[in-house]
Scaffold this motif. Structure first.
Motif, PDB file in Angstrom:
ATOM      1  N   ASN A  21       0.871  -1.185   0.000  1.00 29.65           N
ATOM      2  CA  ASN A  21       0.000   0.000   0.000  1.00 29.65           C
ATOM      3  C   ASN A  21       0.901   1.225   0.000  1.00 29.65           C
ATOM      4  N   ASP A  22       0.647   2.111  -0.962  1.00 28.57           N
ATOM      5  CA  ASP A  22       1.531   3.258  -1.106  1.00 28.57           C
ATOM      6  C   ASP A  22       0.681   4.532  -1.058  1.00 28.57           C
ATOM      7  N   ASP A  23       0.540   5.089   0.134  1.00 34.35           N
ATOM      8  CA  ASP A  23      -0.156   6.365   0.264  1.00 34.35           C
ATOM      9  C   ASP A  23      -1.612   6.275  -0.205  1.00 34.35           C
ATOM     10  N   VAL A 213     -10.423   2.568  -6.816  1.00 31.86           N
ATOM     11  CA  VAL A 213      -9.566   1.728  -7.643  1.00 31.86           C
ATOM     12  C   VAL A 213      -8.109   1.857  -7.206  1.00 31.86           C
ATOM     13  N   LEU A 214      -7.454   0.717  -7.051  1.00 33.60           N
ATOM     14  CA  LEU A 214      -6.029   0.680  -6.718  1.00 33.60           C
ATOM     15  C   LEU A 214      -5.268   0.067  -7.886  1.00 33.60           C
ATOM     16  N   ARG A 215      -4.038   0.504  -8.049  1.00 38.60           N
ATOM     17  CA  ARG A 215      -3.182  -0.141  -9.043  1.00 38.60           C
ATOM     18  C   ARG A 215      -1.768  -0.220  -8.481  1.00 38.60           C
ATOM     19  N   LYS A 216      -1.236  -1.424  -8.425  1.00 36.13           N
ATOM     20  CA  LYS A 216       0.124  -1.648  -7.922  1.00 36.13           C
ATOM     21  C   LYS A 216       0.390  -0.912  -6.620  1.00 36.13           C
ATOM     22  N   GLY A 217      -0.542  -1.029  -5.694  1.00 32.19           N
ATOM     23  CA  GLY A 217      -0.341  -0.444  -4.370  1.00 32.19           C
ATOM     24  C   GLY A 217      -0.702   1.016  -4.271  1.00 32.19           C
ATOM     25  N   ARG A 218      -1.028   1.651  -5.392  1.00 31.75           N
ATOM     26  CA  ARG A 218      -1.320   3.088  -5.343  1.00 31.75           C
ATOM     27  C   ARG A 218      -2.788   3.386  -5.562  1.00 31.75           C
ATOM     28  N   TYR A 219      -3.212   4.498  -5.011  1.00 34.52           N
ATOM     29  CA  TYR A 219      -4.600   4.942  -5.142  1.00 34.52           C
ATOM     30  C   TYR A 219      -4.786   5.604  -6.499  1.00 34.52           C
ATOM     31  N   ILE A 220      -5.752   5.151  -7.266  1.00 35.00           N
ATOM     32  CA  ILE A 220      -5.975   5.749  -8.583  1.00 35.00           C
ATOM     33  C   ILE A 220      -7.137   6.726  -8.537  1.00 35.00           C
ATOM     34  N   GLY A 221      -8.218   6.343  -7.849  1.00 41.66           N
ATOM     35  CA  GLY A 221      -9.334   7.272  -7.780  1.00 41.66           C
ATOM     36  C   GLY A 221     -10.576   6.597  -7.231  1.00 41.66           C
ATOM     37  N   THR A 222     -11.587   7.429  -6.937  1.00 50.16           N
ATOM     38  CA  THR A 222     -12.860   6.907  -6.475  1.00 50.16           C
ATOM     39  C   THR A 222     -13.941   7.454  -7.393  1.00 50.16           C
TER      40      THR A 222
END
Ligand SMILES: Nc1ncnc2c1ncn2[C@@H]1O[C@H](COP(=O)(O)OP(=O)(O)OP(=O)(O)O)[C@@H](O)[C@H]1O
Ligand SMILES: [Mg+2]
Lengths: 511, 378
Positions: A21-23, A213-222
């Motif tokens: 999980n990255d931020d 939505v998450l991608r590779k540990g990062r937050y992309i959006g809601t």
């Protein structure tokens, strides 16, 4: 009062070799169903485990009703009203439903269990939410779908109002999924807030209010689900457009690769689990065994692969194999993606390369004079990891237990397809896979077929069945009751056969 | 590689912690039985063999030999998912067979005598271990039950056989000396590990057995980590369903693994009873060999890793020898046995409850978290 019942703010969590999980920030509104979407290994389960107190975040904070809280273990989570249904249920099999529900929160008076009150409460909750659970049934006797409802009741009994579901639909039949959706909507209406992990976009569209939505540990959006489409969600998830259509050339049938004659497996009591089943799978053909869970498909597969004893004949490319050991069957060209990945598919405490070599470590290419050639094992593992995009913290050295569920599944599928089998028996091959991975595996299965190999597919998912199968056999109470050509069959027809209707009834016009 | 090293280090630190816990428990008993000498006593235990110079170190190697071997036996079975509590019985059978060969097969020339005696001891232990495997694989009888029963069968059968044979020295109630050729060679170790008493070489009892033990540890390590056979055994130990699925013959793995475990304990017995100068003697007594049970502690402390087992075996021998010097501090022999036993088993046990300890630590952290939460509220 804050708008959000739970906020996970700027959460970061490291595991050896990977930032899971990255931020990440996730905000859950009161009374909403909030979906969590991301590729296999994106960090969804990790994030939910942090909320449930199974892991501690390295950075970031969690707020409940706007106030910062510390969640050090599941007891803390429970005290804050947070409950979780894990993908692998945690029920005691020889206890009743009621006993399982009150386990850990028993009410006693003078050292005696106060079952009556508990029963009243459970029955009331079950009615309120339409769960239809029999409190006195034993867990071992009820279906997976029912077991899941027991898990839900457990959360409700503990008066949790933030409910986490980690891939609840992966193990359910389509009918059970419908039911679960209905229950979830009901829960939300009663003011419960729900976090829902799934890889199936149509489920998100059907039930969720918002989706993060998450991608590779990062937050992309809601996003608000009502403003989006499955395609847009998929694109957000993988970062590029996904082509959902798969090309499938007409089947070029050859000789029968697998022939089963009068196969019988004993069941509990008088009834046979598999009852004199006969069928063939030809080279270049994908045949699907469809049926409601528990109608003998598991036993059929175990008998074919040699895991349980059976009577009758099994021919592989014309050669009888029913008397052969499991190893000999495998070496004759039988490969098997098993239903239960943790029980049969993987040695969880081995690392990834050992698991990928699980069926070939003894072959000439991987050993000399009984010594394993670890360089070869490593090279082979790297090849499969690359080809099937198996993601984990430490590559081929990762202990499989620490891998994400979907990546564990990818490892099994990679191993079994790369086995280059004559007959591939694939049970729920894409269970737990993200959309991209699922499409890739579907392509691979079709490739196996186009190379002139036979595929026996067991799947509960009708979409998958209709997309892949050339022919569908319906199994009901241990017997094959229909043999349908996929091109002319309809889902309705299939559903009727699966429910046990006979041919005359299905074709009698009154459907 | 670095990761693997780190992992090794972290599991080693668990063992070290366990040992510290064990020593602490031992110290408490020292305190109770003789407070004035307690610190001195602990020091004596920790100094171990060095209390008596280089000879003492030799004694450590001597005592380490059988428990390294039984530790390997327990650890090996454990890797296949089985608890070999029968090392004691396998050791006694191995010891008995090698004494029998050592006394009677005098037709064997020179070194062949001890080699064959050792080998037959291994074979004896192997049969005893294999029985456990057979019962488990074919009749699904739990290995702990068969092991315990076989331990007592071995004990009484050997007592009976010794008493009713030409092996028996009725005066001393023990077996007679084995032939000189059947004694394990000293391999020059007596030239290293001795102290001078005037002009007299007071040599330690250490002998080539220690080389055999270390050699076998290395072989076991190679089997487990480098061969297809070891791969299968470990797979069965971790997940027998998946092993079956992958085509591994689980029953064969169970039987061979127990046979090898038994052979290792058998060698332990052989090295004990063929020790110079005239072979140790089998006493007719109604106790099971302690070396068998100490093997469990050795395996636990060594994390079932063959190389780790060499070190944990040496450590336990070290404190055992250290304990024997406690008598000079006026501790009774029985108390010493309790103290050393306490250290060994407390260490092993604390490894078992490591998870519990971890949980306690976590709960404490939680309590702190709760108080800080309260502070925030104020
Ligand atoms: N206990 C652990 N130790 C080490 N690495 C871990 C652990 N748990 C998860 N990981 C790693 O963290 C990453 C995220 O895993 P996680 O289980 O959260 O994924 P996920 O989004 O739930 O995927 P899936 O859809 O496959 O279930 C993965 O690469 C995984 O290998
Ligand atoms: Mg997951």
């Amino acid at each position: 009062m804050s708008d959000y019942i739970i906020e996970m703010l700027r959460i970061t969590k490291d595991f050896p070799g990977i930032r899971a999980n990255d931020d990440i920030t996730l905000q859950l509104r009161r009374g909403e169903i909030h979906a969590l979407l991301g590729e296999n290994g994106a960090g969804k389960s990790t994030l939910m485990s942090i909320l449930f107190g199974l892991y501690q975040a390295d950075q970031g904070e969690i707020r409940k009703d706007g106030a910062v809280v510390k969640i050090n273990d599941p007891n803390d989570a429970n005290a804050l009203g947070i409950g979780m249904v894990h993908q692998h249920f945690k029920l005691v099999h020889n206890f009743t439903v009621l006993e399982n529900i009150i386990l850990g929160v028993e009410n006693t008076k003078h050292g005696l269990l106060q079952m009556n009150e508990a029963r009243k409460k459970v029955v009331a909750l079950s009615e309120q939410y339409g769960l239809l659970v029999d409190p006195d049934a034993y867990i071992q006797d009820i279906t997976v779908g029912m077991q899941q409802r027991v898990e839900i009741l457990k959360m409700l009994y503990r008066e949790n109002d933030i409910l986490i579901f980690d891939e609840p639909t992966a193990v359910l039949t389509p009918q059970e999924i419908e039911e679960l959706m209905r229950i979830m909507r009901g829960l939300a209406q009663e003011g419960k807030s729900i976090l829902f992990i799934t890889h199936k976009l149509n489920e998100i569209m059907a039930v969720a209010d918002r989706c993060t939505v998450l991608r590779k540990g990062r937050y992309i959006g809601t996003v608000d689900v009502k403003d989006t489409t499955p395609e847009a969600l998929a694109e957000m998830m993988v970062g590029r457009k996904i082509n959902f259509t798969i090309d499938k050339a007409p089947a070029k049938l050859g000789e029968p690769a697998l022939a089963v004659k009068g196969l019988t497996v004993a069941g509990h009591g008088h009834k046979k689990a598999v009852d004199k089943v006969s069928f063939e799978v030809k080279k270049g053909e994908i045949v699907c065994i469809a049926g409601i869970d528990g109608n003998g498909q598991s036993e059929l597969v175990y008998a074919l692969t040699g895991l349980i004893p059976s009577e009758g004949e099994v021919l592989l490319n014309g050669k009888p194999v029913e008397k052969l050991s499991i190893r000999k069957r495998n070496e004759s060209g039988l490969s098997h993606i098993p239903e239960d990945r943790h029980k049969h598919g993987l040695v969880l405490d081995f690392d990834l390369q050992q698991n990928l070599a699980l069926k070939r470590y003894f072959r000439e290419e991987m050993q000399s004079h009984g010594f394993i050639r670890f360089d070869r094992v490593r090279d082979y593992a790297r090849k499969l990891i690359e080809q099937y995009d198996i993601r984990s913290g430490q590559g081929e050295d990762t202990v499989v237990r620490s891998m994400s569920g979907g990546n564990q599944q990818k490892a099994i599928v990679a191993r079994e397809i790369d086995f280059d089998p004559e007959v591939l028996i694939a049970v729920q091959p894409t269970r737990g896979l993200d959309v991209g991975a699922m499409l890739y595996i579907h392509e691979q299965l079709i490739k196996v077929r186009d190379e002139g190999k036979a595929v026996l597919l067991i799947s509960l998912e009708l979409d998958e069945v209709f997309q892949l199968a050339d022919r569908i056999l319906v199994i009901f109470e241990g017997k094959i009751v229909a043999d349908l050509d996929t091109k002319s069959a309809t889902p309705q027809e299939l559903g009727l056969y699966m429910a046990g209707s006979r041919k005359e009834e299905v074709h009698g016009g009154k459907v | 590689m670095v990761e693997r090293f780190k992992k090794g280090l972290s599991s080693m630190s668990a063992s070290v912690l366990a040992i510290v816990a064990g020593l602490f428990a031992g110290f408490i008993i020292l305190l109770i039985s003789n407070p004035a000498n307690a610190l001195k006593g602990l020091q004596t235990i920790l100094i171990g063999g060095w209390n008596n110079g280089i000879k003492g170190v030799g004694q450590v190697l001597y005592f380490a030999t059988p428990i390294i071997l039984t530790g390997l036996s327990v650890g090996f079975a454990f890797k296949t998912g089985m608890f070999n509590i029968g090392a004691a019985g396998q050791l006694m059978v191995g010891g008995f067979v090698s004494v029998y060969v050592g006394v009677t097969w005098t037709f064997l020339p020179g070194a062949w005598h001890w080699i064959v005696a050792l080998f037959m001891g291994a074979l004896g232990g192997m049969v005893w271990g294999m029985l456990v495997g057979l019962f488990k694989a074919l009749l699904n009888v739990h290995e702990v039950i068969t092991s315990i029963m076989l331990n007592y069968i071995a004990l009484y059968a050997i007592n009976y056989l010794v008493k009713n044979s030409h092996l028996f020295d009725a005066l001393k109630n023990q077996t007679v000396n084995v032939a000189a050729n059947a004694v394990l060679p000293k391999a020059g170790l007596d030239q290293i590990f001795y102290v001078l008493k005037g002009r007299y070489h007071d040599a330690s009892s250490v002998n080539s057995g220690i080389f055999i033990a270390i050699g076998l540890a290395v072989i076991v390590y190679i089997i487990l980590n480098k061969t297809t056979f070891g791969f299968e055994l470990k797979a069965c130990g971790f997940n027998k369903h998946a092993s079956r699925y992958a085509g591994i013959n689980e029953n064969r793995a169970i039987i061979t693994s127990m046979a090898i475990a038994g052979a290792l304990s058998g060698v332990a017995g052989a090295t004990m009873y063929l020790a110079p100068p005239s072979g140790m003697h089998i006493h007719v007594a109604e106790i099971l060999a302690a070396e068998g049970f100490n093997g469990i502690a050795v395996a636990l402390l060594g994390m079932s890793n063959p190389i780790g087992i060499i070190f944990s075996g040496l450590f336990i021998a070290h404190i055992t020898v250290g304990g024997s010097y406690l008598q000079s501090l006026k501790y009774m022999k029985e108390i010493i046995e309790i103290i050393i036993g306490m250290i060994i088993y407390f260490s092993a046990f604390s490894l078992l409850v490591r998870d519990v300890l971890a949980r306690i630590a976590k709960r404490r952290k939680k309590a702190e978290g709760a108080t800080s939460k309260n502070e925030e509220e104020c």
